[in-house]
Design a protein around this motif. Structure first.
Motif, PDB file in Angstrom:
ATOM      1  N   ASN A  85      -4.860   0.586   2.320  1.00 26.84           N
ATOM      2  CA  ASN A  85      -4.800   1.725   1.403  1.00 26.84           C
ATOM      3  C   ASN A  85      -3.531   2.509   1.709  1.00 26.84           C
ATOM      4  O   ASN A  85      -3.421   3.146   2.755  1.00 26.84           O
ATOM      5  N   ASN A  86      -2.575   2.472   0.807  1.00 24.43           N
ATOM      6  CA  ASN A  86      -1.279   3.077   1.063  1.00 24.43           C
ATOM      7  C   ASN A  86      -1.369   4.577   1.289  1.00 24.43           C
ATOM      8  O   ASN A  86      -0.586   5.149   2.050  1.00 24.43           O
ATOM      9  N   ASP A  87      -2.329   5.249   0.634  1.00 25.10           N
ATOM     10  CA  ASP A  87      -2.478   6.694   0.781  1.00 25.10           C
ATOM     11  C   ASP A  87      -2.733   7.077   2.239  1.00 25.10           C
ATOM     12  O   ASP A  87      -2.286   8.137   2.699  1.00 25.10           O
ATOM     13  N   ARG A  88      -3.455   6.232   2.960  1.00 24.84           N
ATOM     14  CA  ARG A  88      -3.780   6.552   4.349  1.00 24.84           C
ATOM     15  C   ARG A  88      -2.531   6.528   5.237  1.00 24.84           C
ATOM     16  O   ARG A  88      -2.363   7.362   6.119  1.00 24.84           O
ATOM     17  N   GLU A  90       0.526   7.052   4.172  1.00 19.79           N
ATOM     18  CA  GLU A  90       1.340   8.201   3.774  1.00 19.79           C
ATOM     19  C   GLU A  90       0.797   9.489   4.371  1.00 19.79           C
ATOM     20  O   GLU A  90       1.567  10.397   4.704  1.00 19.79           O
ATOM     21  N   TRP A  91      -0.527   9.584   4.519  1.00 17.53           N
ATOM     22  CA  TRP A  91      -1.126  10.738   5.195  1.00 17.53           C
ATOM     23  C   TRP A  91      -0.646  10.796   6.640  1.00 17.53           C
ATOM     24  O   TRP A  91      -0.297  11.868   7.151  1.00 17.53           O
ATOM     25  N   ARG A 121       8.826   6.233  -0.961  1.00 17.49           N
ATOM     26  CA  ARG A 121       7.884   7.340  -1.095  1.00 17.49           C
ATOM     27  C   ARG A 121       7.610   7.994   0.267  1.00 17.49           C
ATOM     28  O   ARG A 121       7.515   9.218   0.359  1.00 17.49           O
TER      29      ARG A 121
END
Length: 238
Positions: A85-88, A90-91, A121
């Motif tokens: 999960n890319n969002d993790r 980035e977090w 990003r």
């Protein structure tokens, strides 16, 4: 305190790009004559007077400059496998930047679920977090490399790897590893969801990495990475 980032900064003038200029002039409504604070991303803070309030290319005259502004007394490299999960991931980039990290290297391991990672990003997130946390140095976000390639790089200072080792290798806590270290250069490796492979772990030990644990809890990759960064931050802030 508002901070702006200048791609072009020297002892005389700072020049903002279109995005930073738009935020400065259109959103925050600064005008020529206003005093603003600008970072160069390399550690220097510039206190400036805005001389050109163009929303496409603002320019400010440097009044004062301060090198190593809000710098931390260590140099930390985190080699971390990007999460599925890319969002993790980035977090993690955001929180690590807020705490204090100098270089983030996305690692592709034998057990990585994500084999491709684009850094554009993450670099933008690091810039935003740098300004938000009142720092002048933006951490470097390197292009992805394999775990084995990274392990063959020469590295100075303390080298740590967080890996389960399934009981066959004695691990020390990250707190204990840091307590006996007197230098400033630290490298910490965090594996993917499936952990490093035994071959990667063996290679790390051969290249001088010390096996560590982050406590009794089983942590997600991004949580482990942030915990490691925080451990270093708190160690040097004592």
């Amino acid at each position: 305190m508002e901070l702006f980032y200048a791609h072009e900064a020297d002892g005389g003038y700072c020049r903002l790009d279109a995005e930073e200029s738009g935020h400065c002039v259109r959103v925050l409504r600064h005008r020529a004559g206003d005093e603003i604070d600008v970072i160069d991303g390399l550690g220097t803070l510039y206190h400036c007077r805005l001389t050109d309030d163009s929303p496409k290319g603002a320019e400010a005259q440097v009044l004062q400059m301060q090198a190593d502004w809000n710098a931390h007394p260590y140099h930390l490299t985190i080699g971390c496998c990007p999460t599925k999960n890319n969002d993790r991931f980035e977090w993690f980039v955001e929180k690590a930047t807020e705490l204090g990290v100098d270089c983030i290297v996305p690692l592709i391991g034998e057990r990585s679920e994500r084999k491709v990672y684009k850094t554009d990003r993450a670099a933008r997130i690091a810039l935003s977090a740098t300004k938000q946390s009142l720092k002048a140095r933006i951490p470097a976000i390197e292009e992805p490399v394999s775990v084995k390639e990274f392990l063959h790089r020469p590295a100075d200072g303390l080298r740590l790897i967080a890996y389960c080792f399934e009981g066959e290798t004695l691990r020390t806590s990250i707190k204990a590893a840091l307590s006996g270290f007197q230098g400033r250069d630290i490298t910490i490796l965090i594996g993917p969801e499936g952990d490093f492979s035994p071959e990667e772990a063996r290679l790390a030990l051969e290249n001088g990495y010390i096996p560590i644990h982050l406590g009794a809890s089983r942590l997600r990759t991004e949580t482990a990475a942030v915990t490691a960064v925080e451990a270093v931050y708190l160690h040097y802030m004592e």
